[in-house]
Design an enzyme around this catalytic site. Structure first.
Site, PDB file in Angstrom:
ATOM      1  N   ASP A   1       0.857  -1.181   0.000  1.00 15.53           N
ATOM      2  CA  ASP A   1       0.000   0.000   0.000  1.00 15.53           C
ATOM      3  C   ASP A   1       0.893   1.231   0.000  1.00 15.53           C
ATOM      4  O   ASP A   1       2.013   1.193   0.525  1.00 15.53           O
ATOM      5  CB  ASP A   1      -0.931   0.026   1.211  1.00 15.53           C
ATOM      6  N   GLN A   2       0.401   2.275  -0.604  1.00 13.15           N
ATOM      7  CA  GLN A   2       1.162   3.517  -0.730  1.00 13.15           C
ATOM      8  C   GLN A   2       0.344   4.652  -0.150  1.00 13.15           C
ATOM      9  O   GLN A   2      -0.837   4.796  -0.473  1.00 13.15           O
ATOM     10  CB  GLN A   2       1.441   3.776  -2.209  1.00 13.15           C
TER      11      GLN A   2
END
Length: 200
Positions: A79-80
């Site tokens: 995830d970013q």
């Protein structure tokens, strides 16, 4: 896969074309099976937690979701988070929101936090996060409009595509490019070797 590497079955639980390219650059064979979890709902439920914890939680939920259906595979999920002044800048999804995001980030420093995990048989084997710090030039309205028309980065956190023309927007960057793109490769490579998912 080349004869140089021996590997166990791997799935990348991401629909990101950039993460797919980064994984391919490692010479691995893998399936792409995006998770069906509702990221926005999870972010709303966890809005009081630390941002790194939120990113790790999202990566874990994605990996565990896919692992239920593929118990024989090692699941890699990521995830970013794009963060400035403790505010998360989600994917803009449309032009007007992208304009707003670039206006707010213009001339300022922000972070791209990449969070990763590896899961097998619904067990979390490894988790990791890495942060890159970026500073945008002061962007004119004309520059913002021209850039967005050129790349239409509406699916990218921060409203830019660093792998493309987005590099021209920045005056300073601290951190690796693969972290900015959402998949820190060296930590992932070391984890896959240490877990004996990949052998050389």
């Amino acid at each position: 896969m080349s004869k140089f590497l021996q590997q166990k079955p791997i799935i990348l639980a991401s629909s990101s074309t950039i993460r797919h390219k980064l994984m391919k650059s490692l010479g691995l064979d893998f399936l792409v099976v995006p998770s069906n979890c509702n990221e926005e709902e999870i972010k709303t439920r966890h809005n009081s937690v630390e941002l790194v914890e939120l990113g790790i939680t999202l990566a874990k939920i994605k990996a565990l979701d896919v692992s239920q259906h593929y118990p024989e595979h090692y699941i890699i999920a990521a995830d970013q988070l794009c963060v400035a002044d403790k505010r998360v800048f989600n994917k803009p999804l449309n032009h007007q929101t992208a304009v707003s995001h670039l206006r707010e980030l213009s001339g300022k420093q922000h972070q791209q936090i990449a969070c990763l995990c590896i899961v097998k048989e619904s067990k979390i084997l490894w988790q990791y996060h890495e942060t890159a710090t970026l500073t945008l030039h002061h962007l004119s309205e004309k520059t913002i409009e021209a850039y967005l028309q050129a790349e239409k980065p509406y699916q990218s956190c921060g409203a830019y595509q660093y792998e493309g023309l987005g590099k021209w927007l920045f005056k300073e960057v601290q951190g690796s490019e693969d972290t900015i793109l959402g998949l820190p490769l060296m930590p992932l490579v070391n984890a896959l070797v240490n877990l004996k998912v990949v052998g050389i």
